[in-house]
Write a protein that holds these residues in place. Sequence first.
Motif, PDB file in Angstrom:
ATOM      1  N   UNK A 126       0.819  -1.207   0.000  1.00 39.55           N
ATOM      2  CA  UNK A 126       0.000   0.000   0.000  1.00 39.55           C
ATOM      3  C   UNK A 126       0.861   1.268   0.000  1.00 39.55           C
ATOM      4  N   UNK A 127       1.357   1.599  -1.190  1.00 45.99           N
ATOM      5  CA  UNK A 127       2.211   2.778  -1.370  1.00 45.99           C
ATOM      6  C   UNK A 127       1.789   3.487  -2.652  1.00 45.99           C
ATOM      7  N   UNK A 128       1.703   4.810  -2.568  1.00 49.21           N
ATOM      8  CA  UNK A 128       1.439   5.605  -3.767  1.00 49.21           C
ATOM      9  C   UNK A 128       2.273   6.876  -3.702  1.00 49.21           C
ATOM     10  N   UNK A 129       2.583   7.402  -4.878  1.00 51.11           N
ATOM     11  CA  UNK A 129       3.328   8.651  -4.972  1.00 51.11           C
ATOM     12  C   UNK A 129       2.537   9.615  -5.848  1.00 51.11           C
ATOM     13  N   UNK A 130       2.659  10.897  -5.535  1.00 52.61           N
ATOM     14  CA  UNK A 130       1.946  11.935  -6.274  1.00 52.61           C
ATOM     15  C   UNK A 130       2.869  13.134  -6.411  1.00 52.61           C
ATOM     16  N   UNK A 131       2.816  13.774  -7.561  1.00 46.67           N
ATOM     17  CA  UNK A 131       3.458  15.077  -7.742  1.00 46.67           C
ATOM     18  C   UNK A 131       2.625  15.870  -8.733  1.00 46.67           C
ATOM     19  N   UNK A 132       1.874  16.841  -8.237  1.00 44.65           N
ATOM     20  CA  UNK A 132       1.025  17.652  -9.110  1.00 44.65           C
ATOM     21  C   UNK A 132       1.631  19.033  -9.352  1.00 44.65           C
ATOM     22  N   UNK A 133       2.878  19.230  -8.926  1.00 40.91           N
ATOM     23  CA  UNK A 133       3.530  20.526  -9.129  1.00 40.91           C
ATOM     24  C   UNK A 133       3.835  20.736 -10.616  1.00 40.91           C
ATOM     25  N   UNK A 134       3.832  21.987 -11.024  1.00 39.21           N
ATOM     26  CA  UNK A 134       4.101  22.319 -12.425  1.00 39.21           C
ATOM     27  C   UNK A 134       5.482  21.840 -12.869  1.00 39.21           C
ATOM     28  N   UNK A 135       6.465  21.957 -11.988  1.00 36.18           N
ATOM     29  CA  UNK A 135       7.836  21.573 -12.332  1.00 36.18           C
ATOM     30  C   UNK A 135       8.152  20.114 -12.023  1.00 36.18           C
ATOM     31  N   UNK A 136       7.142  19.385 -11.507  1.00 38.87           N
ATOM     32  CA  UNK A 136       7.313  17.969 -11.163  1.00 38.87           C
ATOM     33  C   UNK A 136       8.538  17.760 -10.271  1.00 38.87           C
ATOM     34  N   UNK A 137       8.563  18.563  -9.201  1.00 35.23           N
ATOM     35  CA  UNK A 137       9.691  18.475  -8.274  1.00 35.23           C
ATOM     36  C   UNK A 137       9.243  18.513  -6.805  1.00 35.23           C
ATOM     37  N   UNK A 138       7.971  18.163  -6.566  1.00 32.91           N
ATOM     38  CA  UNK A 138       7.455  18.165  -5.201  1.00 32.91           C
ATOM     39  C   UNK A 138       6.756  16.824  -4.914  1.00 32.91           C
ATOM     40  N   UNK A 139       7.535  15.757  -4.872  1.00 37.10           N
ATOM     41  CA  UNK A 139       6.930  14.435  -4.681  1.00 37.10           C
ATOM     42  C   UNK A 139       6.310  14.269  -3.305  1.00 37.10           C
ATOM     43  N   UNK A 140       5.177  13.590  -3.294  1.00 33.63           N
ATOM     44  CA  UNK A 140       4.511  13.220  -2.047  1.00 33.63           C
ATOM     45  C   UNK A 140       4.451  11.701  -2.011  1.00 33.63           C
ATOM     46  N   UNK A 141       4.821  11.130  -0.880  1.00 35.08           N
ATOM     47  CA  UNK A 141       4.802   9.684  -0.695  1.00 35.08           C
ATOM     48  C   UNK A 141       3.739   9.365   0.351  1.00 35.08           C
ATOM     49  N   UNK A 142       2.846   8.454   0.011  1.00 35.01           N
ATOM     50  CA  UNK A 142       1.776   8.036   0.910  1.00 35.01           C
ATOM     51  C   UNK A 142       1.906   6.532   1.136  1.00 35.01           C
ATOM     52  N   UNK A 143       2.118   6.140   2.371  1.00 31.67           N
ATOM     53  CA  UNK A 143       2.179   4.724   2.719  1.00 31.67           C
ATOM     54  C   UNK A 143       0.965   4.410   3.591  1.00 31.67           C
ATOM     55  N   UNK A 144       0.277   3.338   3.254  1.00 34.81           N
ATOM     56  CA  UNK A 144      -0.954   2.935   3.947  1.00 34.81           C
ATOM     57  C   UNK A 144      -1.981   4.068   4.017  1.00 34.81           C
ATOM     58  N   UNK A 145      -2.229   4.758   2.888  1.00 34.33           N
ATOM     59  CA  UNK A 145      -3.171   5.879   2.932  1.00 34.33           C
ATOM     60  C   UNK A 145      -4.606   5.401   3.161  1.00 34.33           C
ATOM     61  N   UNK A 146      -5.351   6.254   3.865  1.00 35.98           N
ATOM     62  CA  UNK A 146      -6.741   5.934   4.135  1.00 35.98           C
ATOM     63  C   UNK A 146      -7.540   7.228   4.190  1.00 35.98           C
ATOM     64  N   UNK A 147      -8.674   7.232   3.509  1.00 36.75           N
ATOM     65  CA  UNK A 147      -9.568   8.386   3.564  1.00 36.75           C
ATOM     66  C   UNK A 147     -10.297   8.323   4.900  1.00 36.75           C
ATOM     67  N   UNK A 148     -10.123   9.370   5.710  1.00 38.06           N
ATOM     68  CA  UNK A 148     -10.756   9.377   7.028  1.00 38.06           C
ATOM     69  C   UNK A 148     -11.952  10.330   7.088  1.00 38.06           C
ATOM     70  N   UNK A 149     -12.068  11.223   6.128  1.00 34.37           N
ATOM     71  CA  UNK A 149     -13.231  12.100   6.013  1.00 34.37           C
ATOM     72  C   UNK A 149     -13.442  12.428   4.553  1.00 34.37           C
TER      73      UNK A 149
END
Length: 167
Positions: A57-80
């Motif tokens: 359960x791992x995902x990565x996201x980078x929505x920055x224009x320059x594609x230089x702001x990676x976000x790493x989510x391990x065991x993500x869960x929607x809580x609200x």
Amino acid sequence: MAVRTIIEIPDERLRIKCKPVTDFAAVQTLIDDLLDTMYSTDSGIGLAATQIAETLSIMVIDISDDRNQPMVFINPEIIESEGETSYQEGCLSIPEIYADVDRFLRVKVKAFDRNGEQFIVDSDEFLSIVMQHEIDHLHGKVFIDHLSTLKRNMLLKKLKKQQRLKQ
């Protein structure tokens, strides 16, 4: 670190529900591979482990224009979650196919970073949609699962035709 192959529909490995990560040190190379693979694409802004045939359960996201702001989510869960929105989505595992998908307008996601530190992201912007899309992958779903049977079948037929033309 390596660029891995992104599996595509109809590969059944995309339907596997991921297992939670318990050993954060053991997944560092996988996280780097996910980032390298996402950044190797022209349009990738998110990638889940299932898309490279991994079942953690791992995902990565980078929505920055320059594609230089990676976000790493391990065991993500929607809580609200709240509200409703619709956005045209695409997916690296379903190339060149796009459709409007209904999602929550706002989500609060709890996850761990690559160091095992817990964090929460609360978003009602584009990031909200991307997080929901990638979390779906971790649960064995793809965006076309949110469509009507008719619309989904039309898009799958179009995808099969595209895949035949590439061979």
